[in-house]
Design a protein around this motif. Structure first.
Motif, PDB file in Angstrom:
ATOM      1  N   ILE B 280     -29.095 -25.068 -10.050  1.00 53.45           N
ATOM      2  CA  ILE B 280     -28.820 -26.412 -10.562  1.00 53.45           C
ATOM      3  C   ILE B 280     -27.328 -26.694 -10.581  1.00 53.45           C
ATOM      4  N   VAL B 281     -26.544 -25.604 -10.701  1.00 54.25           N
ATOM      5  CA  VAL B 281     -25.091 -25.763 -10.670  1.00 54.25           C
ATOM      6  C   VAL B 281     -24.649 -26.302  -9.313  1.00 54.25           C
ATOM      7  N   PHE B 282     -25.322 -25.832  -8.261  1.00 59.26           N
ATOM      8  CA  PHE B 282     -24.995 -26.340  -6.937  1.00 59.26           C
ATOM      9  C   PHE B 282     -25.341 -27.826  -6.840  1.00 59.26           C
ATOM     10  N   GLY B 283     -26.400 -28.231  -7.578  1.00 61.61           N
ATOM     11  CA  GLY B 283     -26.772 -29.643  -7.606  1.00 61.61           C
ATOM     12  C   GLY B 283     -25.660 -30.479  -8.207  1.00 61.61           C
ATOM     13  N   ILE B 284     -25.104 -29.994  -9.333  1.00 61.80           N
ATOM     14  CA  ILE B 284     -24.008 -30.724  -9.982  1.00 61.80           C
ATOM     15  C   ILE B 284     -22.818 -30.790  -9.042  1.00 61.80           C
ATOM     16  N   LEU B 285     -22.541 -29.660  -8.383  1.00 58.89           N
ATOM     17  CA  LEU B 285     -21.439 -29.598  -7.423  1.00 58.89           C
ATOM     18  C   LEU B 285     -21.650 -30.640  -6.326  1.00 58.89           C
ATOM     19  N   GLY B 286     -22.883 -30.679  -5.790  1.00 60.23           N
ATOM     20  CA  GLY B 286     -23.187 -31.611  -4.709  1.00 60.23           C
ATOM     21  C   GLY B 286     -23.031 -33.048  -5.174  1.00 60.23           C
ATOM     22  N   THR B 373     -35.816 -26.778  -5.934  1.00 59.44           N
ATOM     23  CA  THR B 373     -36.083 -28.094  -6.506  1.00 59.44           C
ATOM     24  C   THR B 373     -34.920 -28.623  -7.326  1.00 59.44           C
ATOM     25  N   ALA B 374     -34.411 -27.771  -8.202  1.00 60.75           N
ATOM     26  CA  ALA B 374     -33.468 -28.236  -9.223  1.00 60.75           C
ATOM     27  C   ALA B 374     -32.272 -29.013  -8.658  1.00 60.75           C
ATOM     28  N   PRO B 375     -31.557 -28.458  -7.658  1.00 54.04           N
ATOM     29  CA  PRO B 375     -30.367 -29.209  -7.203  1.00 54.04           C
ATOM     30  C   PRO B 375     -30.742 -30.547  -6.582  1.00 54.04           C
ATOM     31  N   LEU B 376     -31.954 -30.641  -6.027  1.00 53.93           N
ATOM     32  CA  LEU B 376     -32.359 -31.886  -5.371  1.00 53.93           C
ATOM     33  C   LEU B 376     -32.618 -32.974  -6.401  1.00 53.93           C
ATOM     34  N   LEU B 377     -33.079 -32.559  -7.591  1.00 52.01           N
ATOM     35  CA  LEU B 377     -33.312 -33.543  -8.637  1.00 52.01           C
ATOM     36  C   LEU B 377     -31.995 -34.219  -8.992  1.00 52.01           C
ATOM     37  N   LEU B 378     -30.928 -33.407  -9.021  1.00 49.69           N
ATOM     38  CA  LEU B 378     -29.641 -33.953  -9.439  1.00 49.69           C
ATOM     39  C   LEU B 378     -29.054 -34.917  -8.425  1.00 49.69           C
ATOM     40  N   ILE B 379     -29.365 -34.721  -7.155  1.00 46.59           N
ATOM     41  CA  ILE B 379     -28.771 -35.628  -6.169  1.00 46.59           C
ATOM     42  C   ILE B 379     -29.727 -36.764  -5.824  1.00 46.59           C
ATOM     43  N   GLY B 380     -30.752 -36.933  -6.642  1.00 50.24           N
ATOM     44  CA  GLY B 380     -31.567 -38.142  -6.548  1.00 50.24           C
ATOM     45  C   GLY B 380     -32.690 -38.081  -5.535  1.00 50.24           C
ATOM     46  N   MET B 381     -33.055 -36.887  -5.091  1.00 52.90           N
ATOM     47  CA  MET B 381     -34.134 -36.827  -4.102  1.00 52.90           C
ATOM     48  C   MET B 381     -35.505 -36.958  -4.738  1.00 52.90           C
ATOM     49  N   VAL B 382     -35.510 -37.167  -6.052  1.00 55.15           N
ATOM     50  CA  VAL B 382     -36.768 -37.286  -6.757  1.00 55.15           C
ATOM     51  C   VAL B 382     -37.290 -38.730  -6.695  1.00 55.15           C
ATOM     52  N   ALA B 383     -36.496 -39.620  -6.111  1.00 54.06           N
ATOM     53  CA  ALA B 383     -36.863 -41.034  -6.082  1.00 54.06           C
ATOM     54  C   ALA B 383     -38.209 -41.238  -5.391  1.00 54.06           C
ATOM     55  N   PHE B 384     -38.871 -42.337  -5.769  1.00 53.35           N
ATOM     56  CA  PHE B 384     -40.144 -42.691  -5.166  1.00 53.35           C
ATOM     57  C   PHE B 384     -39.856 -43.398  -3.849  1.00 53.35           C
ATOM     58  N   VAL B 385     -40.224 -42.736  -2.740  1.00 59.46           N
ATOM     59  CA  VAL B 385     -39.875 -43.292  -1.429  1.00 59.46           C
ATOM     60  C   VAL B 385     -41.145 -43.585  -0.642  1.00 59.46           C
ATOM     61  N   ARG B 386     -41.281 -44.834  -0.186  1.00 59.88           N
ATOM     62  CA  ARG B 386     -42.456 -45.215   0.598  1.00 59.88           C
ATOM     63  C   ARG B 386     -42.125 -45.304   2.079  1.00 59.88           C
ATOM     64  N   GLU B 387     -40.816 -45.463   2.380  1.00 61.03           N
ATOM     65  CA  GLU B 387     -40.413 -45.654   3.770  1.00 61.03           C
ATOM     66  C   GLU B 387     -40.129 -44.302   4.407  1.00 61.03           C
ATOM     67  N   VAL B 408     -39.873 -31.074  -4.565  1.00 56.99           N
ATOM     68  CA  VAL B 408     -39.643 -32.168  -5.500  1.00 56.99           C
ATOM     69  C   VAL B 408     -40.906 -33.010  -5.633  1.00 56.99           C
ATOM     70  N   GLN B 409     -41.621 -33.175  -4.520  1.00 61.26           N
ATOM     71  CA  GLN B 409     -42.873 -33.923  -4.550  1.00 61.26           C
ATOM     72  C   GLN B 409     -43.891 -33.222  -5.443  1.00 61.26           C
ATOM     73  N   VAL B 410     -43.906 -31.903  -5.359  1.00 61.29           N
ATOM     74  CA  VAL B 410     -44.794 -31.136  -6.243  1.00 61.29           C
ATOM     75  C   VAL B 410     -44.434 -31.418  -7.692  1.00 61.29           C
ATOM     76  N   PHE B 411     -43.136 -31.296  -7.986  1.00 59.13           N
ATOM     77  CA  PHE B 411     -42.662 -31.543  -9.341  1.00 59.13           C
ATOM     78  C   PHE B 411     -43.060 -32.942  -9.800  1.00 59.13           C
ATOM     79  N   ASN B 412     -42.827 -33.903  -8.915  1.00 58.23           N
ATOM     80  CA  ASN B 412     -43.091 -35.296  -9.195  1.00 58.23           C
ATOM     81  C   ASN B 412     -44.576 -35.530  -9.535  1.00 58.23           C
ATOM     82  N   TRP B 413     -45.449 -34.974  -8.724  1.00 57.78           N
ATOM     83  CA  TRP B 413     -46.884 -35.200  -8.915  1.00 57.78           C
ATOM     84  C   TRP B 413     -47.397 -34.538 -10.177  1.00 57.78           C
ATOM     85  N   THR B 414     -46.816 -33.386 -10.520  1.00 58.60           N
ATOM     86  CA  THR B 414     -47.291 -32.722 -11.742  1.00 58.60           C
ATOM     87  C   THR B 414     -46.912 -33.518 -12.975  1.00 58.60           C
ATOM     88  N   GLN B 415     -45.963 -34.459 -12.843  1.00 57.48           N
ATOM     89  CA  GLN B 415     -45.549 -35.258 -13.997  1.00 57.48           C
ATOM     90  C   GLN B 415     -46.503 -36.418 -14.251  1.00 57.48           C
TER      91      GLN B 415
END
Ligand code: ADP
Ligand code: MG
Lengths: 265, 454
Positions: B280-286, B373-387, B408-415
């Motif tokens: 997750i630290v790499f996520g913050i860095l990114g 998963t963790a670093p991707l959440l920080l850089i916004g890849m968790v967004a709902f994307v239809r395109e 991230v999709q796995v994480f997203n769906w489990t929520q």
């Protein structure tokens, strides 16, 4: 002095190929080679003998600057090849090593085919323009390495699949393929059985006709068998250097005598 | 002989021992060995058990995601509803939203049921229409917009069934649970059964799960992994291109060329420590470097790829250096002794020998990156994307369009609330595992290839 003359072997006087003057080598704080002067003649086999750890390999590696690869190693003094200082900042060690080939203690063929092992040196030095040239060089080198007959049918087989003695002769063939002027050998037979040793020794004697050969050995019999000149090292000093016959039958220095008679080493 | 010697030296005479009779020491030693083996076996057993449990549970819940219930009905594309003006003008056709199409579908279904003579007591027309997924209206609308001439005709459409109906055939929904569920009634299930009897409602392999984009909370039956798989592939390509190149170059320099001094020691320690830094630290860095400082787009696979590259570098560097170290120094000497330069010696002889090790390290790093998963959440890849994100576009450049990623999709769906998403999440994990196994298989194959060259 007169006695010495009697024991002298019948050796031609050759021109001096490598001359070292006041050579010092340090490994960090260890003084490994102390003020060594030596003249190595062309078309002669020079043997370095001495007890283990006395600096034979270290000095040998000075002659083609392999010591440059050791970070903590420092070389002082002067070593001239055909009158040119090889430690001159203008000298590229890569070029030097093409002229001063080396064979190592443990056979170290590349994990490639026999052909590629031999062809590697000529390739990187651009010695062959065509594949046919290269084939000729490979055959010639393997013949000089006295291994052609054994491997001519399987040049594509891996070099690492040969027996120890064959591997070492392959390494010698590989070293001569780049047409060096001096061939350095660091205990080339220490990993070989007696038959393979005899083959390599015979080969060294043949190589003498074209090269200046320097061989490090811990076997005094071997030095006596193959060399014309012998240098005895002890604790980093060059104790005695002279005709092989004289060193073994009539050493000047008491330390040489003790070593030869088996009291040190 | 022995006895004689013993008595002469004054030691206590030892009685002669039979080889057939193990002595106490040997017995103790043997039992210690047997115990040790049992511990080892137990440890392996626990590992295997955990793996089996994981697989059984994931496959058990997730395999359903690969099947989906569809129903096929004739839909009358009512001109009065879909093209009031009757001029087939696309701009006007677009004004009719999916709500309008949902009405058409409902009417068509009820007409069809009446015609077929299917009648369920207590089922209103409105409720009957609800067995069709909300997604179906969009499917039909897209078909119409693609070919306006369909308006006025009656076409057979194969449409997604509602998630609850789908769940009924996967065992998630029962008549009893439907009684309590606000989203489905037992009558709707009976209708589904009646359609199934007539072969109009079928369960098929769910390609859409692998291809379709994500869908909103209300229609789990339509949710797919298409965007996530694309995003993950884009990121893996970025990592695959950047990480090994940078990692191997850094390792070769450090291992073969760098002088051994305090500075290289510090660098070495830092690289080793970097491998242990939480991802997750790499996520913050990114986030700080690539998005806030360099102004790259959030949610872009290229940013994710760069972050994952940074994260995998230490793994690759450590593995590569170990592989380089394992190459016997005599090979380097052989090259140098022939007058090869240091670089030639490394490139021609050392690197090929180290290749299998480097490859293993790279694949391990890549596998790690794929599941991160963790670093991707920080850089916004968790967004709902239809395109679907394009690999390249003029506005956002290479891999620059918003996307999401498999983990991230796995994480997203489990929520999400709907239990159908649990099945989707497990299905996504299966896809992720298949990717990992495939990558490892490639690694093994490449290793074999390199090692066979003696
Ligand atoms: N790479 C090295 N680093 C530090 N000391 C070394 C190194 N190589 C050799 N030495 C030291 O230099 C001395 C001479 O070694 P060497 O030339 O290998 O002896 P020999 O070949 O005669 O057995 C020994 O004391 C040895 O410990
Ligand atoms: Mg030595």
């Amino acid at each position: 002095m007169n006695d010495m003359r009697i024991m002298e072997r019948d050796v031609d006087v050759n021109e001096i190929k490598i001359a070292a003057r006041g050579c010092q080598v340090y490994y960090a704080d260890t003084h490994a080679i102390k003020d060594v002067d030596v003249d190595i003649e062309d078309k002669t086999v020079t043997a370095f003998i001495g007890p283990s750890g006395c600096g034979k390999s270290t000095f040998l590696r000075c002659l083609n600057r392999m010591n440059d690869t050791i970070d903590i190693c420092r070389v002082e003094g002067e070593i001239r090849l055909d009158g040119e200082d090889i430690y001159d900042p203008k000298v590229d060690p890569v070029q030097l090593r093409a002229k001063v080939g080396m064979v190592f203690q443990k056979p170290n063929p590349f994990p490639k085919s026999i052909y590629d092992n031999i062809a590697y040196g000529p390739r990187i030095h651009g010695m062959a323009k065509t594949k046919a040239d290269l084939d000729i060089i490979v055959e010639k080198s393997l013949r000089r390495g006295a291994i052609w007959d054994e491997v001519k049918d399987r040049l594509d087989a891996p070099g690492t699949g040969l027996s120890g003695g064959q591997q070492q002769r392959l390494c010698i063939a590989r070293a001569v393929a780049t047409e060096p002027e001096v061939l350095l050998m660091d205990e080339p037979c220490s990993a070989l059985d007696p038959i393979a040793t005899a083959q390599v020794e015979e080969l060294i004697d043949e190589l003498r006709s074209q090269y200046s050969v320097v061989i490090v050995t811990h076997s005094m019999q071997q030095a006596a068998r193959v060399s014309q000149k012998t240098a005895f090292f002890h604790l980093g000093n060059l104790v005695e250097f002279g005709e092989t016959g004289q060193i073994f039958t009539n050493p000047v220095d008491p330390r040489t005598e003790s070593y030869i008679t088996g009291r040190i080493g | 002989m022995t006895d004689a010697n013993m008595s002469k030296s004054g030691a206590v005479p030892v009685p002669r021992k039979s080889l057939l009779q193990p002595d106490a020491r040997t017995k103790r030693r043997n039992s210690a060995e047997a115990r040790f083996r049992a511990y080892g076996l137990a440890a392996v057993g626990i590992g295997v058990l955990a793996l089996v449990m994981l697989l059984v549970s994931i496959v058990g819940t997730g395999s359903g995601a690969f099947k989906q219930t569809y129903l096929t009905i004739p839909v009358h594309l009512n001109e009065a509803k879909l093209d009031k003006k009757g001029d087939r003008e696309l701009a006007n056709l677009k004004k009719v939203t999916t709500i309008g199409y949902a009405g058409v579908l409902k009417t068509s279904l009820n007409d069809f049921l009446a015609q077929e003579g299917i009648e369920i007591d207590g089922l209103s027309d409105k409720d009957a229409g609800k067995i069709i997924s909300k997604e179906a209206a969009a499917t039909v609308r897209n078909a119409v917009l693609a070919d306006p001439d369909l308006i006025g005709t009656t076409q057979d459409f194969t449409l997604l069934a509602n998630g609850r109906i789908d769940g009924y055939y996967k065992g998630r929904v029962t008549m009893d649970s439907a009684e309590l569920d606000g989203n489905v009634t037992p009558e709707q299930l009976m209708l589904a059964d009646a359609l199934k009897e007539r072969g109009l409602l079928k369960t098929k392999f769910n390609w859409a799960f692998l291809i379709a984009p994500d869908a909103s909370d209300q229609r789990p039956e339509a949710a797919g992994l298409g965007v996530a798989i694309l995003g993950s592939i884009y990121m893996m390509l970025t990592v695959l291109i950047l990480a090994p190149v940078i990692g191997v170059a850094a390792s070769i320099y450090l291992e073969e060329f760098a002088p051994k001094n305090r500075w290289t020691d510090i660098i070495e320690v830092n690289i080793s420590n970097l491998a242990a830094v939480p991802s997750i630290v790499f996520g913050i860095l990114g986030l700080a470097i690539f998005i806030n400082f360099a102004g790259m787009r959030a949610s872009a696979p290229i940013v994710g790829g760069l972050v994952l590259t940074l994260m995998t570098l230490p793994t690759i560097i450590i593995a590569t250096r170990a592989a380089l170290k394992a190459v016997p120094p005599s090979i380097r000497d052989a090259g140098l002794g022939l007058g090869a330069s240091k670089m030639q010696s490394v490139m021609h002889h050392v690197l090929p020998l180290a290749a299998p090790g480097i490859l293993t390290g790279t694949i391990i790093g890549l596998a790690q990156a794929l599941g991160e998963t963790a670093p991707l959440l920080l850089i916004g890849m968790v967004a709902f994307v239809r395109e679907y994100p394009a690999a390249w576009s003029p506005e956002s450049g290479l891999f620059g369009e918003p996307s999401t990623a498999l983990p991230v999709q796995v994480f997203n769906w489990t929520q999400r609330a709907d239990p159908a998403f649990v099945e989707r999440a497990s299905g996504a994990i299966i896809v992720l595992l298949i990717f990992l196994v495939a990558m490892n298989a490639v690694a093994v194959m490449l290793r074999r290839r390199f090692e066979r060259r003696w």
